[in-house]
Enzyme design. Structure first.
Site, mmCIF file in Angstrom:
data_model
loop_
_atom_site.group_PDB
_atom_site.id
_atom_site.type_symbol
_atom_site.label_atom_id
_atom_site.label_comp_id
_atom_site.label_asym_id
_atom_site.label_seq_id
_atom_site.Cartn_x
_atom_site.Cartn_y
_atom_site.Cartn_z
ATOM 1 N N ASP A 67 110.780 43.736 26.992
ATOM 2 C CA ASP A 67 111.223 44.569 28.197
ATOM 3 C C ASP A 67 112.132 45.656 27.854
ATOM 4 O O ASP A 67 112.764 45.421 26.715
ATOM 5 C CB ASP A 67 111.513 43.897 29.492
ATOM 6 C CG ASP A 67 112.594 42.714 29.054
ATOM 7 O OD1 ASP A 67 112.938 42.678 28.025
ATOM 8 O OD2 ASP A 67 112.439 41.670 29.779
ATOM 9 N N ASP A 136 115.954 31.379 37.807
ATOM 10 C CA ASP A 136 115.134 31.418 39.067
ATOM 11 C C ASP A 136 113.731 31.393 38.556
ATOM 12 O O ASP A 136 112.718 31.645 39.239
ATOM 13 C CB ASP A 136 115.414 32.648 39.841
ATOM 14 C CG ASP A 136 115.381 34.010 38.761
ATOM 15 O OD1 ASP A 136 114.711 33.840 37.660
ATOM 16 O OD2 ASP A 136 115.196 35.020 39.371
ATOM 17 N N HIS A 138 112.321 33.261 36.295
ATOM 18 C CA HIS A 138 111.621 34.478 35.571
ATOM 19 C C HIS A 138 111.293 34.648 34.188
ATOM 20 O O HIS A 138 112.049 33.783 33.487
ATOM 21 C CB HIS A 138 112.502 35.784 35.924
ATOM 22 C CG HIS A 138 113.827 35.765 35.339
ATOM 23 N ND1 HIS A 138 114.960 36.243 35.923
ATOM 24 C CD2 HIS A 138 114.011 35.690 34.060
ATOM 25 C CE1 HIS A 138 115.977 36.345 34.966
ATOM 26 N NE2 HIS A 138 115.459 35.974 33.921
ATOM 27 N N GLU A 143 109.717 38.522 38.398
ATOM 28 C CA GLU A 143 110.939 37.705 38.909
ATOM 29 C C GLU A 143 110.008 36.970 40.072
ATOM 30 O O GLU A 143 108.888 37.276 40.103
ATOM 31 C CB GLU A 143 111.789 38.752 39.838
ATOM 32 C CG GLU A 143 112.566 39.725 39.015
ATOM 33 C CD GLU A 143 113.983 39.022 38.592
ATOM 34 O OE1 GLU A 143 114.000 37.558 38.568
ATOM 35 O OE2 GLU A 143 114.681 39.671 38.048
HETATM 36 P P1 PGA Z 1 119.633 33.807 28.599
HETATM 37 O O1 PGA Z 1 118.290 34.865 29.731
HETATM 38 O O2 PGA Z 1 118.875 33.822 27.449
HETATM 39 O O3 PGA Z 1 120.504 34.960 28.596
HETATM 40 O O4 PGA Z 1 119.984 32.618 29.560
HETATM 41 C C1 PGA Z 1 117.163 34.212 29.670
HETATM 42 C C2 PGA Z 1 116.286 35.161 30.688
HETATM 43 O O5 PGA Z 1 116.930 35.723 31.602
HETATM 44 O O6 PGA Z 1 114.881 35.245 30.146
#
Ligand code: PGA
Length: 241
Positions: A67, A136, A138, A143
């Site tokens: 992304d 959450d 995602h 999301e």
């Molecule tokens: P993080 O993010 O590695 O900073 O915990 C993971 C994500 O949001 O995919």
């Protein structure tokens, strides 16, 4: 689904780097799907170390990132383009022409996303996709509630994600509200998927995503259906399973 228990963040990173290295060694012109976020930084550090020792050659590897924030240019220090260069690409012999991220500066979301799907298609698809997971559920910027059948698309960030990502920006207001992201369909089409997760904040979602029902409200749960999915977690992230 295969779950690998790692003792620590360092151990998780080393195990993940081993799987990525094996892919590069077995198929030197492979397509790696890469991820940003805090979790994969240790994995990238380990790959750089092995590259510096002469054990890895990225000359023929192509990469596609999950992304990019909509509206951020490559020069922007908060862009994922910048993150990937600082944390990996600037330190290995990757061919700049083989590095791909969605074009955050393309103001036309449909065109930016169609172009990116075409890039992935023309490369012959993704051999190995690295993923993190949001608390959450995602994956990339898919999301909760995101349709499983989406390819690359423009996503609105949830309040949770804006909150989680604001640590990388001077002010919360600076966090972009949209991103161009691979969809669940794009991710599921990767031949192999490798997820890394560490820390106590991921424990509940790991249990829910991989031992609960498969549903769009928990985007990562779809990975239960992937034929070659590996999760590497440290003791804290795997504490509830
Ligand atoms: P993080 O993010 O590695 O900073 O915990 C993971 C994500 O949001 O995919």
């Amino acid at each position: 689904m295969k779950i690998i228990r790692a003792a620590s963040y360092q151990d998780m990173s080393r195990k993940a780097a081993n799987i990525l290295s094996a892919q590069v060694i077995m198929k030197p012109n492979c397509v790696l799907g890469l991820a940003t976020g805090s979790t994969p930084i240790g994995t990238y550090k380990q790959l750089i170390e092995w590259y510096e020792k002469g054990d890895l050659d990225f000359a023929e590897v192509s990469t596609v990132n999950l992304d990019e924030y909509r509206g951020l240019s490559k020069d922007d220090e908060q862009s994922y383009w910048h993150f990937m260069h600082v944390n990996l690409f600037d330190h290995i012999n990757i061919d700049p022409a083989r590095v791909h991220l969605p074009d955050g500066t393309n103001p036309d979301p449909a065109a930016a996303c169609a172009d990116y799907d075409a890039v992935i298609h023309d490369l012959g698809g993704i051999d190995l996709q690295l993923l993190g997971i949001g608390s959450d559920g995602h994956i990339a910027f898919n999301e909760p509630g995101a349709a499983f059948e989406l390819g690359t698309h423009c996503a609105n960030l949830t309040e949770d994600t804006i909150e989680a990502n604001k640590r990388f920006f001077a002010r919360k207001e600076d966090v972009p509200r949209q991103a161009y992201t691979m969809g669940i369909k794009t991710i599921m089409q990767a031949r192999k998927i490798l997820m890394v997760a560490n820390g106590p904040k991921k424990a509940a979602i790991i249990k829910q995503a991989f031992f609960g029902p498969v549903m769009p409200e928990v985007p990562a749960s779809i990975l239960q259906m992937h034929p070659d999915f590996t999760l590497i977690g440290d003791a804290e992230a795997l504490a509830l399973i």
